[in-house]
Design a protein around this motif. Structure first.
Motif, short mmCIF file in Angstrom:
data_model
loop_
_atom_site.label_atom_id
_atom_site.label_comp_id
_atom_site.label_asym_id
_atom_site.label_seq_id
_atom_site.Cartn_x
_atom_site.Cartn_y
_atom_site.Cartn_z
N ARG A 24 0.24 -1.49 0.24
CA ARG A 24 -0.02 -0.12 -0.02
C ARG A 24 1.09 1.37 0.17
N ASP A 25 0.45 2.30 -0.79
CA ASP A 25 0.78 3.24 -1.18
C ASP A 25 -0.27 4.26 -0.96
N GLY A 26 -0.63 5.22 0.05
CA GLY A 26 -1.48 6.03 0.48
C GLY A 26 -2.94 4.76 -0.30
N ASN A 27 -3.01 5.58 -1.70
CA ASN A 27 -4.30 5.77 -1.58
C ASN A 27 -4.69 4.52 -2.56
N THR A 28 -2.81 4.09 -3.12
CA THR A 28 -2.98 2.67 -3.72
C THR A 28 -2.42 1.84 -3.04
N VAL A 29 -3.16 0.94 -4.02
CA VAL A 29 -2.01 -1.05 -3.80
C VAL A 29 -1.75 -1.41 -4.96
N MET A 30 -0.06 -1.44 -4.94
CA MET A 30 0.51 -2.25 -6.26
C MET A 30 0.55 -3.07 -6.22
N PHE A 31 0.26 -3.54 -7.01
CA PHE A 31 0.55 -5.79 -7.29
C PHE A 31 1.48 -6.15 -8.08
N ALA A 32 3.12 -5.31 -8.29
CA ALA A 32 4.04 -5.31 -9.08
C ALA A 32 3.94 -6.52 -10.09
N ALA A 33 4.19 -7.61 -9.55
CA ALA A 33 4.47 -8.79 -9.80
C ALA A 33 2.98 -8.82 -11.07
N ALA A 34 2.33 -8.44 -10.91
CA ALA A 34 1.32 -8.82 -11.98
C ALA A 34 0.59 -6.89 -12.46
N GLY A 35 1.13 -6.38 -12.30
CA GLY A 35 1.26 -5.73 -13.62
C GLY A 35 0.36 -4.33 -13.32
N ILE A 36 -0.50 -4.57 -12.32
CA ILE A 36 -1.92 -3.88 -11.75
C ILE A 36 -1.28 -3.02 -10.97
N HIS A 37 -2.16 -2.11 -9.99
CA HIS A 37 -2.25 -1.47 -9.08
C HIS A 37 -4.13 -0.75 -9.58
N LEU A 38 -3.94 -1.07 -7.76
CA LEU A 38 -6.13 0.04 -7.79
C LEU A 38 -5.93 1.20 -6.54
N ILE A 39 -6.27 1.96 -6.93
CA ILE A 39 -5.90 3.65 -6.67
C ILE A 39 -7.87 3.25 -6.11
N ALA A 40 -8.28 3.38 -4.53
CA ALA A 40 -9.03 3.69 -3.79
C ALA A 40 -9.32 5.42 -4.03
N THR A 41 -10.48 5.88 -4.35
CA THR A 41 -11.44 7.46 -4.84
C THR A 41 -12.15 7.40 -3.27
N PHE A 42 -12.30 8.98 -3.50
CA PHE A 42 -13.10 9.60 -1.94
C PHE A 42 -14.22 8.76 -1.93
N GLY A 43 -14.56 8.82 -3.03
CA GLY A 43 -16.17 8.53 -3.54
C GLY A 43 -16.58 6.57 -2.96
N GLY A 44 -15.43 6.09 -2.79
CA GLY A 44 -15.68 4.96 -2.18
C GLY A 44 -14.95 3.21 -3.81
N THR A 48 -8.98 -0.59 -10.81
CA THR A 48 -7.84 -1.41 -11.25
C THR A 48 -7.27 -1.28 -12.89
N GLN A 49 -5.99 -0.98 -12.96
CA GLN A 49 -5.28 -0.73 -14.20
C GLN A 49 -3.85 -1.00 -14.49
N PRO A 50 -2.97 -1.54 -15.31
CA PRO A 50 -2.03 -1.56 -15.25
C PRO A 50 -1.27 -0.95 -15.27
N LEU A 51 -0.26 -1.27 -14.17
CA LEU A 51 1.21 0.01 -14.04
C LEU A 51 1.55 0.68 -15.14
N ARG A 52 1.72 0.67 -16.46
CA ARG A 52 1.98 1.00 -17.73
C ARG A 52 1.58 -0.12 -18.66
N ILE A 53 1.19 0.89 -19.55
CA ILE A 53 0.46 -0.10 -20.99
C ILE A 53 1.34 0.04 -22.09
N PHE A 54 1.97 -0.89 -22.40
CA PHE A 54 2.07 -0.69 -23.77
C PHE A 54 2.42 -0.63 -25.06
N ALA A 55 2.55 -0.40 -26.26
CA ALA A 55 1.82 0.03 -27.08
C ALA A 55 2.29 -1.64 -28.31
N GLY A 56 0.77 -1.75 -28.72
CA GLY A 56 0.39 -3.61 -28.94
C GLY A 56 0.46 -4.48 -28.24
#
Length: 99
Positions: A24-44, A48-56
């Motif tokens: 956990r880093d603030g309102n974000t949970v990083m899943f580096a091995a899976a290459g994604i992070h989860l962001i919690a917003t103020f409204g609950g 969930t999105q990729p850490l990086r999006i690669f062309a192609g």
């Protein structure tokens, strides 16, 4: 983080368990091995999105939010390798058993 997924087909129940290691880093949970992070917003809501999006490469972005304490709605938007929106999945999940 421990995730248990159970599916019921008729009288049989198939339960699958998976473990994900994240930090956990603030309102974000990083899943580096899976290459994604989860962001919690103020409204609950959660995003969930990729850490990086690669062309192609195809990718998916998910939003979810609690409707009630035992019900969650999810929307998953999939994008093709060319970056075009290819599909959307909407799910409604209900918790049947308290943890």
């Amino acid at each position: 983080i421990r995730i248990v997924h159970a599916e019921r087909a008729g009288e049989e129940e198939d339960e699958k368990e998976a473990f994900a290691k994240g930090y956990r880093d603030g309102n974000t949970v990083m899943f580096a091995a899976a290459g994604i992070h989860l962001i919690a917003t103020f409204g609950g809501a959660l995003v969930t999105q990729p850490l990086r999006i690669f062309a192609g490469n195809p990718c998916a972005i998910e939003t979810s939010f609690l409707v009630r304490p035992n019900m969650r709605k999810r929307v998953i938007r999939n994008y093709s390798a060319s970056g075009e929106w290819s599909s959307t999945v909407q799910l409604v999940e209900r918790r049947l058993v308290e943890p």
